[in-house]
Design an enzyme around this catalytic site. Structure first.
Site, PDB file in Angstrom:
ATOM      1  N   SER A   1       3.889  -1.208   3.036  1.00 45.28           N
ATOM      2  CA  SER A   1       4.034   0.114   2.438  1.00 45.28           C
ATOM      3  C   SER A   1       5.072   0.038   1.321  1.00 45.28           C
ATOM      4  O   SER A   1       6.175  -0.456   1.519  1.00 45.28           O
ATOM      5  CB  SER A   1       4.475   1.128   3.490  1.00 45.28           C
ATOM      6  OG  SER A   1       4.675   2.385   2.910  1.00 45.28           O
ATOM      7  N   GLY A   2       4.710   0.525   0.140  1.00 45.53           N
ATOM      8  CA  GLY A   2       5.608   0.474  -1.002  1.00 45.53           C
ATOM      9  C   GLY A   2       5.406  -0.733  -1.883  1.00 45.53           C
ATOM     10  O   GLY A   2       6.150  -0.929  -2.854  1.00 45.53           O
TER      11      GLY A   2
ATOM     12  N   THR B   1      -1.680   1.393  -3.895  1.00 37.63           N
ATOM     13  CA  THR B   1      -2.383   2.534  -4.496  1.00 37.63           C
ATOM     14  C   THR B   1      -2.474   2.386  -6.013  1.00 37.63           C
ATOM     15  O   THR B   1      -3.530   2.631  -6.609  1.00 37.63           O
ATOM     16  CB  THR B   1      -1.662   3.840  -4.128  1.00 37.63           C
ATOM     17  OG1 THR B   1      -1.636   3.965  -2.702  1.00 37.63           O
ATOM     18  CG2 THR B   1      -2.371   5.036  -4.731  1.00 37.63           C
TER      19      THR B   1
ATOM     20  N   ASN C   1       8.565   4.426   0.179  1.00 37.15           N
ATOM     21  CA  ASN C   1       7.629   4.643  -0.921  1.00 37.15           C
ATOM     22  C   ASN C   1       7.576   6.128  -1.222  1.00 37.15           C
ATOM     23  O   ASN C   1       7.400   6.946  -0.311  1.00 37.15           O
ATOM     24  CB  ASN C   1       6.232   4.122  -0.540  1.00 37.15           C
ATOM     25  CG  ASN C   1       5.272   4.134  -1.708  1.00 37.15           C
ATOM     26  OD1 ASN C   1       5.621   4.550  -2.801  1.00 37.15           O
ATOM     27  ND2 ASN C   1       4.064   3.669  -1.480  1.00 37.15           N
TER      28      ASN C   1
ATOM     29  N   SER D   1       3.490   7.245  -0.765  1.00 33.65           N
ATOM     30  CA  SER D   1       2.874   6.403   0.259  1.00 33.65           C
ATOM     31  C   SER D   1       1.566   7.022   0.739  1.00 33.65           C
ATOM     32  O   SER D   1       1.497   8.217   1.036  1.00 33.65           O
ATOM     33  CB  SER D   1       3.827   6.244   1.444  1.00 33.65           C
ATOM     34  OG  SER D   1       3.223   5.490   2.475  1.00 33.65           O
ATOM     35  N   SER D   2       0.502   6.201   0.799  1.00 31.23           N
ATOM     36  CA  SER D   2      -0.783   6.668   1.326  1.00 31.23           C
ATOM     37  C   SER D   2      -0.666   6.799   2.840  1.00 31.23           C
ATOM     38  O   SER D   2      -0.402   5.825   3.531  1.00 31.23           O
ATOM     39  CB  SER D   2      -1.902   5.676   0.972  1.00 31.23           C
ATOM     40  OG  SER D   2      -2.059   5.572  -0.418  1.00 31.23           O
TER      41      SER D   2
ATOM     42  N   GLY E   1      -0.238  -0.026   4.330  1.00 33.54           N
ATOM     43  CA  GLY E   1       0.337  -1.354   4.505  1.00 33.54           C
ATOM     44  C   GLY E   1       0.999  -1.500   5.861  1.00 33.54           C
ATOM     45  O   GLY E   1       1.153  -0.546   6.628  1.00 33.54           O
TER      46      GLY E   1
ATOM     47  N   GLU F   1       3.700  -1.559   8.571  1.00 29.76           N
ATOM     48  CA  GLU F   1       4.866  -0.700   8.675  1.00 29.76           C
ATOM     49  C   GLU F   1       5.731  -1.107   9.859  1.00 29.76           C
ATOM     50  O   GLU F   1       5.232  -1.285  10.978  1.00 29.76           O
ATOM     51  CB  GLU F   1       4.461   0.779   8.816  1.00 29.76           C
ATOM     52  CG  GLU F   1       3.797   1.329   7.564  1.00 29.76           C
ATOM     53  CD  GLU F   1       3.531   2.824   7.660  1.00 29.76           C
ATOM     54  OE1 GLU F   1       3.640   3.360   8.779  1.00 29.76           O
ATOM     55  OE2 GLU F   1       3.222   3.438   6.632  1.00 29.76           O
TER      56      GLU F   1
END
Length: 1137
Positions: free
Chosen positions: A107-108, A112, A157, A160-161, A387, A389
């Site tokens: 994540s980050g 995306t 992030n 973040s999605s 991602g 985590e």
């Protein structure tokens, strides 16, 4: 700008890790760091792209860059995400292979943004056209909508999605996009009701409150202050670099482009507002008589506003928050909810409402972007999913997310590392086996149907009896205690005697990315994801257009007692479907890495990057690529592509494809150590060999193109020459014809000039004769006119004298009749007074007799009371009777009930006056300003013409239109309208009377605030324009004709041509508007209206008398005008019955 021809030219570090020497983890990280410091964020491992998140904008995504990488070999330019996107797109377009682009990382790490770059590149390089551009725009604009509703700020992030997205983009045979299909996976809906410290709720809540207009917020019953809503965290409400107001406008525009209707957008915003309102509902405990506790809503204002937004009865939703109905077979049991259960029900409803809204958005977008054609399409899939985590507090959501990443790592292993080795063995190529970590054991720990963690969680959720998170952990400790990747306080791998970092209510899994500690609190509830049936049924009763679609299970006619599938089961099935879909496509990998945890640019943390490189298996991937071959291709397409490089294989090879490739490689003298022959493919070890083949092929294609161009240009030049030769003959023939024609025209022109001079001399001679004859006739006419004028004046004086004598007789007779009438009136009044006096005296005498006779029966004051009572009853009867006999509300209705008693005469008259004034006021209040102006004009006409003009009564019921010609709309009068600067108050067709014969000529009459304009009816040309200050008066007759004369002031500029005698069917309206226009102007005198049956009109230098007489109807009932002599025009008006 210098264009690189190979990634080896001017290279910073090593662009392809396969070429890295020496290969170690330290050199691998150092190479990434070196390139990152020089803004080279992309690096290859063969065909895999490593992407470092720069945390800032770089000038490497311009349209020039797109063109630079378009239709170029993958290894031809420096590493870039555009190179991978171009390779995937060309493979799909040219080789008809379905592609998928797998974007993975923490994540980050920038997944995306990478997916956006891939989609924007494909949109830029594919075909053009109105329909294609519309499809591309819809595909690209679906991203802002899904990001607003599915992305949020986390500690790692800012965008973040919080959901997984897989988009299949469908192309036609030309490579143009036809549409797409989006699949979403497990929205993190728990974020709706609770966010960790330092994080935000989904973007759309903040965008709506920041960017919506005041009117929109008022309709949604919202305020801009974030602190008003319990579901919004305040410590991270504002994020640097995020403009929520601008993003809201972007989302609204994107929804419009994708195809959302305005009512659909409004419905979505209403549901978002309802979620915010739902979070503000609070409960308080209340004890019942049986000792049990139940919940009640503290403040019902937010509940009321939410119900108004969704169209739900407030009592229905309030009961659903207080009671729960459980159905078993044919029985229903209703139980009260305590405060904790009520809060659980509220949060469950909020999470379900938002997650179902998100799923509906995805479905609605799919309806807009799906391909319309039914034929088979080429497909490119882009996977952008959460991602890996690892947070301080990891719960069910992190467990599911990391399970998905384990599956993606597994498919990466299967489709790259293992498939790479197996292909070499299958093709009979010498190969040294490389050991690598296969995470299938971790996936089995989670998803095994018998002993997997998800299976045990589902089993625990479905088990009868008391089910808690602790019982679930006990079950894990019992079954998974022996597993080498599972740890807890009671498992054999925990070392619980010395490891105090593992709490009792947690378990730890050794993922491919590292160890993750999960807290079991909430696992069971989040997996169950229960929504009480009472709430579903309450939502189904809503009148909102969208709610019933989101809660179909609330339909009482379709009650399903079967337990819905758990969240874990649904996600496991959707991940399985995704994996099967990916395995049918050719994979392209983008491995995203974040350089630091601070979300800052120019910072490279070696330990963090090394950790990500290890769990992504990048080193194993490099080793496989270095030990193997960089490029492989089947013999048939290889021979088809490069056969023009050898004379023996060009243009056709008759033997087997492998033999043709062997002949080709031998002819090109490629070193044997650079390639190997497999059973069905040729394997090329080094990309430079591939570049050599491509360069030779490009040169050969250029030579072939040159040959084709040479032959084509020769044919084209010969065709051009033959065409020119033919054209020269045609041009010469046309020129000779032109020269002869020109000579003839010169002779004809000379003849015409001679003829014209002769005809001109004859015409001038004839003109002189005619002018002399005309002067003689005018002299005779002038003498005759003066003689007739003298006779007319004599006759006029005689007529005036006779009229004065007749008027004197009428006045004397009227005076005598008045004197007689006054005498008779005095006599009648005296006689009436005598009769009234007699009646009064008789009434008093009768009353006295009655009082004397009945005095003994009454008290002293009874008479007054009887009198008052009688008067009161009479008045009551009078008013009740008046109520039932009231006349109509028309002001012209003169009816009024008769007076019943003489003493009510004054009251009766006053009430009639008050009622008339009241209904007149009511009637006037209905008038608009436009209607009031019309009535004012009618009133003005009444003052001018009533009892003075016989034509006036017939004009009362005719409305004053003003513009009878519609001069502003009729294109025929466009030129005339442009010639008049002021607003036209009246436009009509009038007849201008000719003094010579009394006949009329049609003219357009225009009245403005400043002037009167007369124009020709056919051409629209202005004949005369008279300023209103130059008008002295207007003369009309007393008859029913439409004649009027505009008298001009002597000495004015307009008086040179004399007065105007006109005739119109709308005379009353014309004169009224002229009079009102003159009265309202401050700079001019009021216009005089002269009403007489005889008046003088000045025609240039002569004055002519216009006389109106009544005569028998001729030519129907029309008015006729005849010239009697030079000084008299007689207008005959038919006598009206």
């Amino acid at each position: 700008m210098e264009v690189k021809t190979s990634l080896l030219d001017n290279m910073i570090g090593v662009g392809d890790m396969v070429l890295l020497e020496p290969l170690s983890e330290e050199s691998f990280i150092e190479n990434l760091r070196n390139r990152f410091d020089h803004n080279e964020i992309y690096t290859y491992i063969g065909s895999v792209v490593i992407s470092m998140n720069p945390y800032r904008s770089l000038p490497i995504y311009t349209p020039d860059k797109v063109e630079e990488y378009r239709n170029r070999n993958f290894y031809e330019l420096s590493p870039h995400i555009y190179a991978l996107a171009d390779e995937a797109y060309r493979s799909l377009r040219d080789q008809d292979k379905d592609q998928c682009i797998l974007i993975t990382g923490e994540s980050g790490a920038g997944k995306t943004e990478a997916s956006k770059l891939v989609m924007s590149y494909v949109a830029a390089v594919c075909g053009k056209g109105q329909e294609v551009n519309k499809v591309k725009e819809q595909l690209l604009q679906s991203n802002p909508v899904l990001e607003a509703f599915g992305n949020a700020k986390t500690v790692r992030n800012d965008n973040s999605s919080r959901f997984g997205k897989y988009m299949d983009i469908e192309f036609d045979f030309k490579g143009d996009p036809l549409g797409g299909v989006i699949s979403n996976y497990l929205l993190e809906k728990s974020r709706v009701v609770k966010q960790p410290r330092g994080e935000r709720n989904f973007h759309v809540f903040y965008q709506l409150l920041s960017g919506a207009s005041d009117d929109t917020l008022k309709k949604l019953k919202l305020e801009r202050d974030f602190s008003k809503y319990n579901y919004l965290s305040l410590d991270s409400a504002a994020v640097n670099g995020l403009d929520d107001a601008a993003n809201f406008r972007t989302v609204r525009n994107a929804m419009q482009i994708v195809g959302f209707m305005e009512d659909e957008v409004q419905s979505v915003l209403e549901l978002v507002a309802a979620v915010l309102k739902l979070g503000n509902i609070e409960f308080k405990p209340e004890s019942r008589c049986n000792g049990s506790d139940e919940s009640r809503i503290k403040d019902k204002n937010d509940l009321k506003e939410m119900c108004e937004l969704l169209g739900i009865e407030q009592t229905v939703l309030e009961r659903a928050f207080s009671y729960r109905t459980v159905e078993a077979k044919m029985e229903k049991v209703s139980t009260t909810l305590n405060v904790a259960q009520a809060y659980y029900a509220r949060d469950a409803l909020a999470k379900n409402l938002y997650s179902r809204l998100f799923s509906w958005l995805v479905t609605r977008i799919n309806e807009s972007i799906k391909a319309q054609a039914k034929t088979r399409h080429k497909v490119m899939g882009v996977l952008d999913i959460y991602g890996f985590e690892i947070f301080e507090d990891n719960s069910f959501e992190q467990f599911i997310i990391n399970y998905c990443n384990e599956k993606l790592q597994q498919i990466f292993i299967e489709l790259t590392l293992r498939e790479e080795q197996e292909e070499y063995v299958r093709e009979g190529i010498e190969w040294t086996n490389i050991e690598y970590f296969n995470n299938a054991i971790i996936c089995d720990l989670i998803e095994n149907h018998q002993n997997g963690i998800l299976a045990m969680l589902d089993e625990e959720c479905l088990r009868p009896g008391t089910v808690t998170d602790e019982t679930f952990l006990d079950k894990l400790n019992t079954i998974c205690a022996e597993h080498q990747h599972f740890e807890s306080r009671l498992s054999k791998n925990s070392k619980f005697l010395t490891d105090h970092s593992l709490p009792h209510n947690c378990f730890r899994i050794q993922h491919y990315a590292g160890k993750v500690l999960y807290r079991v609190e909430g696992f069971v509830d989040k997996n169950n994801d229960l929504l009480y049936r009472d709430l579903s049924q309450a939502m189904y009763k809503a009148t909102h257009s969208l709610i019933k679609q989101l809660f179909p299970e609330g339909n009482p006619a379709k009650v399903n007692l079967k337990r819905p599938p758990t969240a874990g089961f649904q996600f496991k099935a959707s991940v399985g479907t995704l994996m099967r879909n990916l395995q049918t496509k050719n994979p392209n990998y983008i491995r995203c890495i974040k350089p630091n945890d601070k979300k800052a640019s120019h910072i490279f943390t070696e330990s963090l990057v090394g950790h990500q490189a290890r769990y992504l298996g990048l080193m194993e991937n490099v080793r496989v690529r270095r030990a193997g071959y960089a490029f492989r291709q089947a013999y048939e397409p290889c021979l088809e592509r490069y056969k023009m490089l050898c004379k023996r294989t060009w243009p056709h090879w008759r033997g087997p494809a492998r033999e043709g490739v062997e002949v080709l490689m031998a002819d090109l003298q490629v070193p044997t150590e650079e390639f190997s022959y497999g059973r069905s493919k040729i394997f090329i070890r080094n990309p430079r060999t591939l570049f050599f083949l491509e360069e030779r092929r490009r040169q050969c294609l250029q030579d072939l193109a040159t040959l084709i161009q040479k032959i084509y240009r020769g044919w084209k030049c010969r065709s051009q020459f033959l065409l020119l030769k033919k054209s020269q003959i045609v041009v010469a023939a046309w020129y000779r014809r032109y020269a002869q024609k020109k000579k003839y025209q010169q002779i004809k022109s000379a003849t015409t000039v001679v003829q014209s001079y002769t005809r001109g001399w004859q015409a001038r001679k004839l003109l002189r004769e005619l002018k002399y004859q005309k002067r003689c006739e005018e002299a005779v006419t002038t003498i005759s006119a003066f003689w007739h004028g003298t006779q007319a004046r004599r006759e006029l004086r005689q007529l005036k004298e006779e009229a004065r004598n007749k008027h004197a007789v009428s006045v004397i007779w009227a005076g005598w009749q008045g004197t007689k009438a006054r005498r008779e009136l005095r006599r009648l009044k005296e006689e009436a007074r005598r009769k009234h006096a007699v009646a009064v005296i008789w009434a008093y005498w009768q009353g006295l007799k009655v009082r004397r006779e009945y005095r003994k029966f009454f008290r002293a004051n009874a008479g007054k009371k009887i009198y008052d009572f009688t008067i009161q009853r009479i008045m009551q009867k009078y008013f009740l009777g008046l109520k039932s006999t009231m006349p109509s509300m028309s002001p012209i209705d003169k009816n009024w009930p008769a007076r019943p008693y003489l003493f009510l005469d004054g009251v009766h008259t006053e009430l009639r006056r008050i009622f008339h004034l009241w209904r007149c006021k009511k009637y006037r209040s209905q008038f608009t300003e436009e209607k009031k102006a019309v009535y004012e004009e009618k009133l003005e006409a009444s003052k001018i013409f009533k009892d003075k003009k016989a034509l006036y009564p017939s004009s009362v019921n005719q409305p004053f239109k003003g513009d009878y010609l519609e001069i502003t709309k009729n294109p025929k009068y466009q030129k005339l309208n442009s010639a008049v600067d002021e607003k036209v108050l009246l436009a009509d067709v009038v007849n201008k009377i000719n003094r010579a014969n009394g006949k009329g000529t049609a003219r357009i009459f225009l009245l403005t605030k400043k002037s009167v304009v007369l124009a020709d009816q056919k051409t629209g040309q202005v004949k005369a324009s008279v300023p209103l200050p130059d008008l002295a008066s207007v003369s009309v007759s007393t008859q029913s004709d439409g004649f009027f004369a505009l008298r001009l002031k002597e000495g004015s500029a307009s008086a040179t041509k004399g007065d105007f005698l006109l005739s119109s069917e709308h005379l009353i309206e014309i004169i009224t508007k002229l009079h009102r226009t003159g009265a309202t102007a401050a700079d001019q005198e009021q216009l005089n209206i002269d009403i007489s049956d005889e008046f003088l009109v000045q025609f240039k230098q002569d004055k002519v008398c216009v006389k109106f007489i009544q005569g028998a109807p001729k030519n129907g009932n029309s008015v006729s005008c005849k010239r009697k002599n030079n000084r008299l025009l007689e207008v005959s008006v038919p006598t009206t019955a």
